[in-house]
Design an enzyme around this catalytic site. Sequence first.
Site, PDB file in Angstrom:
ATOM      1  CE  LYS A   1      -4.348  -2.039   1.277  1.00 27.24           C
ATOM      2  NZ  LYS A   1      -5.253  -2.354   2.057  1.00 27.24           N
TER       3      LYS A   1
ATOM      4  NE  ARG B   1      -7.273  -8.643   0.609  1.00 25.97           N
ATOM      5  CZ  ARG B   1      -6.854  -7.847  -0.409  1.00 25.97           C
ATOM      6  NH1 ARG B   1      -5.818  -6.972  -0.142  1.00 25.97           N
ATOM      7  NH2 ARG B   1      -7.289  -7.749  -1.558  1.00 25.97           N
TER       8      ARG B   1
HETATM    9  C1  7PJ Z   1      -8.019  -4.945   1.450  1.00 26.22           C
HETATM   10  C2  7PJ Z   1      -8.995  -5.860   1.007  1.00 26.22           C
HETATM   11  C3  7PJ Z   1      -7.781  -5.000   2.835  1.00 26.22           C
HETATM   12  C4  7PJ Z   1      -9.365  -6.646   3.068  1.00 26.22           C
HETATM   13  C5  7PJ Z   1      -8.373  -4.622  -0.729  1.00 26.22           C
HETATM   14  C6  7PJ Z   1      -5.526  -4.335  -2.415  1.00 26.22           C
HETATM   15  C7  7PJ Z   1      -6.546  -3.236  -2.398  1.00 26.22           C
HETATM   16  N1  7PJ Z   1      -9.838  -6.642   1.884  1.00 26.22           N
HETATM   17  N2  7PJ Z   1      -9.312  -5.769  -0.234  1.00 26.22           N
HETATM   18  N3  7PJ Z   1      -8.414  -5.728   3.682  1.00 26.22           N
HETATM   19  N4  7PJ Z   1      -7.641  -4.202   0.406  1.00 26.22           N
HETATM   20  N5  7PJ Z   1     -10.151  -7.304   3.953  1.00 26.22           N
HETATM   21  O1  7PJ Z   1      -5.264  -5.384  -2.900  1.00 26.22           O
HETATM   22  O2  7PJ Z   1      -4.538  -4.108  -1.565  1.00 26.22           O
HETATM   23  O3  7PJ Z   1      -6.675  -4.078   3.240  1.00 26.22           O
HETATM   24  S1  7PJ Z   1      -8.219  -4.177  -2.350  1.00 26.22           S
END
Ligand code: 7PJ
Length: 385
Positions: free
Chosen positions: A306, A346
């Site tokens: 990020k 994640r």
């Molecule tokens: C997140 C997500 C996050 C959760 C995205 C990316 C942007 N779901 N979906 N947490 N970010 N739970 O792929 O970095 O931080 S989309």
Amino acid sequence: MTGELTLRPVGLRGPAEVDEGTENLLRLAGGPLRFSHCEAIWRAGRGASRAVLALGDIVPWAEAREPGQGARARALLARLAAPRAPLAGPTLAGLPLDRPRIMGILNVTPDSFSDGGDRADPRVAVRDGLAMLAAGADILDVGGESTRPGAQAVSLDEERARVLPVVEALAKAGAIVSVDTRHAAIMREAVAAGAAIINDVTALEGDPDSLAAAAGTGAPVILMHMQGEPQTMQANPTYDSAALDIYRYLAARLEACEAAGIPRAKLVVDPGIGFGKTLSHNLQLFEELALFQGLGVAVLLGASRKSFITKIAPQADGRGAGPKQRLGGSLAAALFGLQRGVQILRVHDVAETCQAVAVWQAAGAVPSPAEDFARPAAGVGGALL
Ligand code: 7PJ
């Protein structure tokens, strides 16, 4: 005036750094980290008073803020200490959360911020998903709609066509698949195609049908906080206190989910790094991450690649590092999260994250749970609960 009590464990330590014989300690979420103190936060109106207290001093401090709050403090301590239930659902026998779990990110989109659409072809996404499994991923998160700042919405048909074949192929191959969607129809169809977990960046608020749809599937749900909408969320995010506002929001979403028939044991919260947050909001969330354990459910951290990373550490030429040049910062954020008790990471770079976590654990930061749980826990924090 009635206020709101929260507790943030501070000074979290592994077993090599505690003396169980003399210290009054609690385990964080039943895991290997222990704490002897919390920052107690009493929020009344727009102000908050804060005090770092030994465990035994928290209940009287809370009672002194307002009669009856001692019981609330006891309940919060119990939630902080309670082991998290294994994630379970109709197609998920139970994923224990007593050690860090790695969720690999598979964006099946032509416009993802982080991998630039490398996986727009479902066959490529499936191949990469299988490679992530081999590299140690516990969960594969399949998403068909980019939610990066400024991203355009896609049609349901387009999202369906991107996501469902990939979910189905990876579930058939034995993966635990989560579906990253804000749309009730996709939730239902993805679970029918084999997805075991629902991951929603709108915490089931993005579609009026989502609460009922998610409850109907019986699948565990990840509730993420986002302020605003992807198109505009970075324009001017504002909070009274980012961590406390987001804690309050997630607590309310947990209650809404329970009322809709999704038990707490199936819920995971995520403060949503980068979603309607400035750099200083993101940093406050990192600093106060252990607060969210007071919600009594597992916590997921999504910090991988990020943009806060490049804002903290720009390249020598002053330019921002591109998403694929943010591995170092991503690993640092992941390990920091684990040190604050996060249960699920994640990440884009599964192999590298698994390697970092393994070294960090083996070096003694946190020993393997089996080894740790073999130690006697008699008396630890017992008097408090
Ligand atoms: C997140 C997500 C996050 C959760 C995205 C990316 C942007 N779901 N979906 N947490 N970010 N739970 O792929 O970095 O931080 S989309």
